[in-house]
Write a protein that holds these residues in place. Structure first.
Motif, PDB file in Angstrom:
ATOM      1  N   ASN A 184      -7.304   0.385  -6.172  1.00  0.00           N
ATOM      2  CA  ASN A 184      -8.070   1.269  -5.069  1.00  0.00           C
ATOM      3  C   ASN A 184      -9.145   1.400  -5.284  1.00  0.00           C
ATOM      4  N   LEU A 221      -2.956   0.353  -3.956  1.00  0.00           N
ATOM      5  CA  LEU A 221      -2.689  -0.617  -3.866  1.00  0.00           C
ATOM      6  C   LEU A 221      -1.256  -0.806  -4.891  1.00  0.00           C
ATOM      7  N   LYS A 243       0.881  -1.161   0.033  1.00  0.00           N
ATOM      8  CA  LYS A 243      -0.073  -0.435  -0.211  1.00  0.00           C
ATOM      9  C   LYS A 243       0.886   1.120  -0.163  1.00  0.00           C
TER      10      LYS A 243
END
Length: 212
Positions: A120, A84, A70
């Motif tokens: 995301n 991510l 992340k």
């Protein structure tokens, strides 16, 4: 002493940027983001996907292993976002077909240049692919996975199941088309320029186990 001063100035600059930036929950992100805004993972929903995940079929000697991370406040040249990203290895019949894990040793300012990126975009149960056995409020996220062999992109959908050990279901889709570098796929001419090259990783569902 010089390193301490530089680190302090960097933190001061970052805090100033955050103070002046419009912060929006990542769940409210649309296809076209607001320039300069910060799409933040306010509730840390992306954290559950972080880690090393491994699918293994001992019958066919097939392995798909994805390393996910992340990045907070990643700048994509338009707006900031928590997202991510990662790399992966794919082995089929004991032969390594794709291995992009060495890319993790390179620090990229924009993590969307990794082979697994844009992680995301959250889905609700009704979004395709539909999830008939997802519990209410379960988070699914879509990412882009690049096949460097065929030079095509996949859309992968992930969801974490609270099992022991922790598992993640991956749904892999792709049209197996590659396009010229100057093609505009938003036009009919651009879409027609696509060439069918297939995929390296077979399409379908994969259940990956989180590694220690």
């Amino acid at each position: 002493m010089k390193k301490i001063i530089i680190s302090f100035l960097f933190l001061l600059l970052l805090s100033t940027v955050k103070a002046q930036t419009l912060i929006i929950p990542i769940e409210s992100k649309t296809e076209r983001g607001i320039p300069g805004a910060y799409y933040k993972d306010t509730y840390n929903n992306l954290n559950q996907f972080v880690g090393i995940w491994k699918y293994e079929n001992t019958t066919t000697n097939t392995i798909l292993e994805i390393h996910l991370f992340k990045k907070t406040m990643n700048y994509n040249n338009i707006y900031y976002e928590d997202t991510l990203y990662g790399e992966y290895v794919y082995i089929e019949n004991g032969v390594t077909k794709i291995n992009t894990l060495p890319n993790l040793s390179t620090i990229l300012e924009n993590v969307n240049k990794h082979k697994v990126h844009d992680g995301n975009f959250f889905l609700v149960n009704e979004n395709s692919p539909k999830c008939n056995d997802c519990y209410l409020g379960q988070k699914r996220v879509q990412l882009i996975l690049i096949d460097p062999v065929k030079k095509v992109g996949h859309i992968i959908t992930l969801r974490v199941n609270n099992t022991n050990p922790l598992t993640m279901r991956l749904h892999n889709t792709s049209d197996g088309l590659t396009y010229p570098s100057d093609a505009n796929i938003n036009t009919i001419e651009g879409l027609l320029s696509g060439v069918k090259v297939g995929v390296t990783i077979p399409l379908g569902w994969y259940d990956l186990v989180k590694q220690p």
